[in-house]
Every structure is written in structure tokens, then in C-alpha cells.
Design a protein around this motif. Structure first.
Motif, mmCIF file in Angstrom:
data_model
loop_
_atom_site.group_PDB
_atom_site.id
_atom_site.type_symbol
_atom_site.label_atom_id
_atom_site.label_comp_id
_atom_site.label_asym_id
_atom_site.label_seq_id
_atom_site.Cartn_x
_atom_site.Cartn_y
_atom_site.Cartn_z
ATOM 1 N N ASP A 160 -5.582 -1.670 -5.134
ATOM 2 C CA ASP A 160 -5.030 -2.154 -3.872
ATOM 3 C C ASP A 160 -5.976 -3.192 -3.281
ATOM 4 O O ASP A 160 -7.018 -2.846 -2.732
ATOM 5 N N GLU A 161 -5.610 -4.461 -3.430
ATOM 6 C CA GLU A 161 -6.439 -5.582 -2.972
ATOM 7 C C GLU A 161 -7.902 -5.434 -3.397
ATOM 8 O O GLU A 161 -8.796 -5.447 -2.549
ATOM 9 N N SER A 208 0.829 -1.210 0.000
ATOM 10 C CA SER A 208 0.000 0.000 0.000
ATOM 11 C C SER A 208 0.863 1.260 0.000
ATOM 12 O O SER A 208 0.474 2.286 -0.563
HETATM 13 MG MG LIG Z 1 -2.193 -2.685 2.071
#
Ligand SMILES: [Mg+2]
Ligand SMILES: Nc1ncnc2c1ncn2[C@@H]1O[C@H](COP(=O)(O)OP(=O)(O)OP(=O)(O)O)[C@@H](O)[C@H]1O
Lengths: 294, 259
Positions: free
Chosen positions: B193-194, B73
Motif C-alpha cells: 500500500d503506497e 486501502s
Molecule cells: Mg490508502
């Protein structure tokens, strides 16, 4: 550019109504503060004009000798009127002086003792109005040396007291108005910040999709302006409805002529509107600052 | 006063461009993203990234993997200039983000589409409005908004759900709305992000398929994920992070190191 303004105004309008409760709270705070501001300002203005009125009464009274020659008296008047410190000179005859005395006795409900006299004991006098109370002493001193003058009533103390009170009131009034302004700003910033925090998610998304600072900030600034103007409108509307009692109060309490109430009202509209607008805009500006791009 | 023509800035830059086209471009020239010797230490003293070198050419599809806290991240925050690198360069589309003036940040973010695990949709707006929002707040004229939104909604297959609000959508549909919003600026790079972190495996595959299709249309995709099955099955480029360092960068890699 036009698109931006339309966007910001539309979002400000939506924002105002979406969170109606918060907006009402902000507006109510604004109204409360503006009423405080206006009330204080009215009282200060009333006190100052009352003092101005007293100040304008400050004068030097020169009693004229009973045996002074009429030529000497008129000559004295001419010289007095020529003095730069003198705002005006009025001559009070012995008869006028007696009439005034009798009237003041009557007003105070006291017995008129003059009817037991067989001649008028009062002297004629010059009432000299000064352009500034600080000239009272030098003018009084000069008048004492005049041959036609019997004695001089010097209102020096009153003059200086009035001036001191007026000066203090002006300074203290300005300071208090500023302090109120800062407190108002603090409260408004915090109220608007609540509205901003409630939309933190939206602001975050705006930042992520590439909205510029202006697009994030201006809707809130317009919303703050709306709160300010609405608050000012409500305050002024309330004051207008109460203008009769306020006018009576001003006249009764401060002995300010109703004549000055017109200009007072105009000043009040300007003061309340600009304070409301200024506080709303500044409040929002400060509130969103922390949410802009670092 | 002479009217003799002088080489204008415009014609000069045109000539430059023609000259450059004749040259063989290096990998870095074509890269959407270059990170060179990047380190990031947070204000609390925590070093989240160290010695990171990463080049992502145009059209690539890259998985960013690694255990929790590895710095995935953080890389993404650097790319969208939410954070600034403590050391090194982060060059996005030819611009060094550390030297970018503050007011240029919104422009660079419009070249990137961002997708998060938690969708970040506005709950009171419909699918259509959520996507249009990205254009509205960046000052797009209204006449351009309608066709652009309709186009990306068709691309992610949400035309039928256009007037539903997020709470009336499945998780997969919400994420597809977020992807549509990320696409609406016509970005060169999608950063996710994910994006499947909140979705069950079947729906996750749907989202991956969508990202692959977007990649086929020429958009570069960088996706941070914990989804080992997906990464291993697709055999795309895998960049693995551990404790802030890149420990592996291989094309056709699996989620775990092939020992
Ligand atoms: Mg993360
Ligand atoms: N704002 C911050 N301030 C201080 N430390 C931070 C901050 N953000 C992240 N970190 C730390 O930096 C390290 C990397 O965090 P990061 O969020 O990049 O990990 P990640 O790889 O995305 O993990 P996950 O898979 O759990 O999402 C972690 O140790 C984290 O605690």
C-alpha cells in the motif's frame, strides 16, 4: 508446543524488563491491593475467631439447691450428658465457686467481702455447654423444671447477639472481599492495559504477519502472572517480616491463641498467591482482548 | 474383521487431482485473488467500494491507482481480512475470506506479504530481528528461521546492514527490510500500500525494481500507488478506482486514461 511456551515465557520476561517502570508500577499496585486484601482478611479472621471463642463460652448455668441429694445431682448430670444438644457438662462445687468469686474480686481490685462471712453462701452449679447457642432457651426451660435445680442463668441474649454479629460479619466480610477483588481487578486491568497499549505497534505487526491469537495473548498473560506472583511474593515477604508484631496484635487484640496463627499463615499464603496469580492472569487476559483479530 | 482395502480419503483426493490436471484450467482457477461483486460500507455508513470485480492470476504485477479516498486501502484491508466485505466474495487462494472462521485468519495472512508506506518496523530490533520476528511469532522452529532470514536479506540486498536498527537506516533500506519481512513466509502474493509514498523518486525506483525482481521469481504483486511516473513507465496491468468503483482495468496501461 514447547517452542510456543518458551517463546511466550521469553517474551513475557523481555516485556516485563523492557518496560520496567510500568512493570514496577503494576507490581506496586498489585502489592498494595494484596496487602489490603491480606490485612482485611486477617482482621476478619481475627474477629471471627474471637467471636467463635465467645460463642464457645455460651452456656447455660444451673445452680443446684443446697439441700439437693447427691444421688439426684449425679443423676441429673447423666441425663444432661445424654442430651444431643449438649456439648459438655462440668460440675462446679461450692468451694470452686467461692474460689472463683474471690479471684475475680482480686483481679478487679475490690475488697474480698467473703472473709466477713462464716459460711460459703454460694451454690454448686452445672455449666452446660451447647453445641449451638440457639439451644440455650429450650435447655434452660427444661432445667428450670428439674427438682434439684434452684435457678437457671440463661445467657440467651448474649448467645443471640454473638450469633447475629458473627453472621453479619461473615456476610459483610465476604462481600467486602469480593468488592476489593473487583476493584483490584479493575486497577490491574488498567495498569496492564497501559503495558499493552505501549506495545500496540508490535501487536499490530504480529497480526499482520499472521501470528495467531495465542502468540499475541499468552506472553501478556505470562507477564501478568509474573506481576501477580512477584506482588504476592513481596506481600508475603513483608507479612513474614511483620509476623511477630501481627501475631502479638492478634493475640492481644482478638485473644486468638498463637496456636491458630500457623494455619492462619498457611491460609494467607494460599489466599495471597492465588489472588495475585488470578488477578494478574485475568487482568492481562482482559487487557489484550481488544487487540486480537476481530 | 475384514482387511479388504477400501478407497481411503487420501487416495481419492489424489485421483481427483490427477483428473483435474488433465483439464484445461480456467483463469479463475489459477487466480491468486478473485473479488466478485464486492461492496464495502463502513459502520459509519460510508460506502468505500461498490460493484468491484477483480481477478488477479498467479504471477501478475498489478498497479492499483486512483485519487485519494477512491478505496485502494479498503481493497487491501479486505484482502488481508482486516475488514470484511459487506457484499460479494473475496476469494484468496481458493478461500472465501467472508466465510473464513476467525482462527483461520492468521494462516491466510501468512500466504500474503504486506508492505506499508510507513514500513511498520520495530524500532528496537535490528534488521535481522525485524525479519525473524515474522517467523518467530508464527511459531516457526528456530533452525528454520536463520536460513530463511539470511536468504531474504540477501535477496533484498541488506546482508551488510543486518545488525543495524531502523533509525540507522535510510528510508529505502527500511522499506527493503519491510519487503524482506513480507517475503520471509514465502508468500504467493505481495500486497503493497503506497510503498514508495515516503521515499524520494530515486529510492522509489529502487523499491520498484526490487518488487519487479520478486515478481519475476513468481510472486504475484499488487501495489497501490500515486506514483504516476512509475506506473506510466512500466506499462504493467493498471486497475483504476474512483469513488469505490473500478473505472479501468487494462494491461499495459498508463497512470492516467489514455485519451
Ligand atoms: Mg490508502
Ligand atoms: N475505518 C473507516 N471508517 C469509515 N470510513 C472509512 C474508513 N476507512 C476508510 N474510510 C473511507 O473510505 C473511503 C476510501 O478510503 P481508502 O482509505 O480506501 O482510500 P484510498 O484510496 O486508500 O486513499 P489514499 O490514496 O488517500 O490512501 C474514504 O472516503 C475514507 O474516508
Amino acid at each position: 508446543m514447547i517452542g510456543f511456551v518458551v517463546f511466550s515465557l521469553r517474551r513475557a520476561w523481555q516485556g516485563f524488563w523492557r518496560n520496567a517502570l510500568m512493570s514496577i508500577a503494576a507490581t506496586a499496585t498489585m502489592v498494595l491491593m494484596l496487602v489490603l486484601l491480606a490485612g482485611f482478611w486477617i482482621i476478619q479472621t481475627g474477629l471471627l475467631s474471637a467471636l467463635d471463642f465467645t460463642e464457645s463460652k455460651v452456656e447455660v448455668v444451673a445452680n443446684i439447691k443446697l439441700d439437693a441429694a447427691p444421688a439426684a445431682i449425679t443423676e441429673l448430670q447423666t441425663r444432661l450428658e445424654a442430651m444431643p444438644e449438649v456439648a459438655g457438662v462440668s460440675f462446679v462445687t461450692r468451694e470452686e465457686a467461692l474460689a472463683r468469686f474471690q479471684q475475680s474480686m482480686r483481679e478487679q481490685g475490690r475488697e474480698d467481702l467473703t472473709k466477713y462471712l462464716d459460711s460459703n453462701p454460694l451454690t454448686a452449679s452445672y455449666e452446660v455447654k451447647l453445641i449451638d447457642p440457639s439451644y440455650a432457651t429450650p435447655i434452660a426451660d427444661r432445667l428450670r423444671e428439674e427438682p434439684a435445680v434452684r435457678n437457671v442463668l440463661d445467657t440467651k441474649d448474649t448467645a443471640q447477639n454473638v450469633k447475629a454479629v458473627t453472621d453479619i460479619l461473615r456476610t459483610a466480610g465476604t462481600v467486602i472481599l469480593l468488592v476489593i477483588g473487583v476493584i483490584v481487578l479493575f486497577i490491574i486491568v488498567n495498569t496492564i492495559r497501559l503495558a499493552v497499549v505501549a506495545r500496540a505497534e508490535e501487536i499490530e505487526i504480529m497480526r499482520l504477519v499472521g501470528a495467531s491469537d495465542a502468540f499475541i495473548r499468552w506472553p501478556f498473560v505470562f507477564e501478568g502472572a509474573m506481576v501477580g506472583l512477584l506482588g504476592a511474593g513481596i506481600t508475603l515477604g513483608g507479612l513474614y517480616l511483620l509476623s511477630d508484631p501481627i501475631g502479638t496484635f492478634m493475640v492481644d487484640f482478638f485473644r486468638v491463641l498463637p496456636l491458630s496463627f500457623g494455619s492462619l499463615a498457611r491460609d494467607l499464603v494460599v489466599l495471597v498467591t492465588s489472588a495475585g496469580l488470578g488477578l494478574g492472569v485475568l487482568g492481562s487476559w482482559l487487557s489484550v482482548r481488544t487487540y486480537l483479530i476481530r | 474383521m475384514t482387511l479388504a482395502p477400501s478407497p481411503s480419503a487420501a487416495s481419492r483426493s489424489l485421483r481427483d487431482r490427477i483428473r483435474r490436471r488433465g483439464r484445461v484450467q480456467s483463469a479463475a482457477d489459477r487466480a491468486v485473488l478473485v473479488m466478485h461483486d464486492v461492496a464495502k460500507t463502513y459502520p459509519n455508513g460510508k460506502t468505500a467500494l461498490l460493484d468491484v470485480d477483480l481477478v488477479i492470476p498467479e504471477g501478475d504485477f498489478v498497479f492499483l491507482v486512483g485519487p485519494s479516498g477512491a478505496g485502494k486501502s479498503t481493497i487491501i484491508k479486505l484482502l488481508i481480512r482486516d475488514e470484511i466485505a459487506t457484499r460479494g466474495q473475496v476469494v484468496l487462494d481458493g478461500q472465501d475470506l467472508a466465510r473464513l472462521p476467525r482462527r483461520a485468519v492468521p494462516k491466510i495472512r501468512r500466504k500474503i506479504g504486506i508492505v506499508f508506506q510507513d514500513f511498520k518496523l520495530l524500532p528496537t530490533k535490528s534488521v535481522w530481528e525485524n525479519v525473524a520476528f515474522a517467523l518467530e511469532v508464527t511459531g516457526s522452529p528456530r533452525r528454520k528461521i536463520r536460513p530463511a532470514v539470511d536468504r531474504v536479506l540477501a535477496l533484498v540486498g541488506l546482508t551488510a546492514q543486518r545488525s543495524q536498527i531502523p533509525s540507522q537506516l535510510s528510508g529505502g533500506e527500511q522499506q527493503r527490510t519491510a519487503i524482506a519481512r513480507a517475503l520471509v513466509h514465502d508468500p504467493r502474493l505481495i500486497i503493497a500500500d503506497e510503498p514508495t509514498g515516503n521515499l524520494d523518486p530515486l529510492i522509489s525506483w529502487e523499491i520498484i525494481q526490487l518488487l519487479l525482481r520478486i515478481n519475476e521469481l513468481g510472486v504475484t504483486v499488487l501495489m497501490a500507488t500515486h506514483d504516476a511516473d512509475v506506473v506510466t513507465a512500466l506499462r504493467k496491468r493498471v486497475v483504476a478506482l474512483e469513488e469505490g468503483r473500478i473505472i479501468r482495468d487494462e494491461v499495459g496501461g498508463a497512470y492516467h486514461r489514455a485519451d
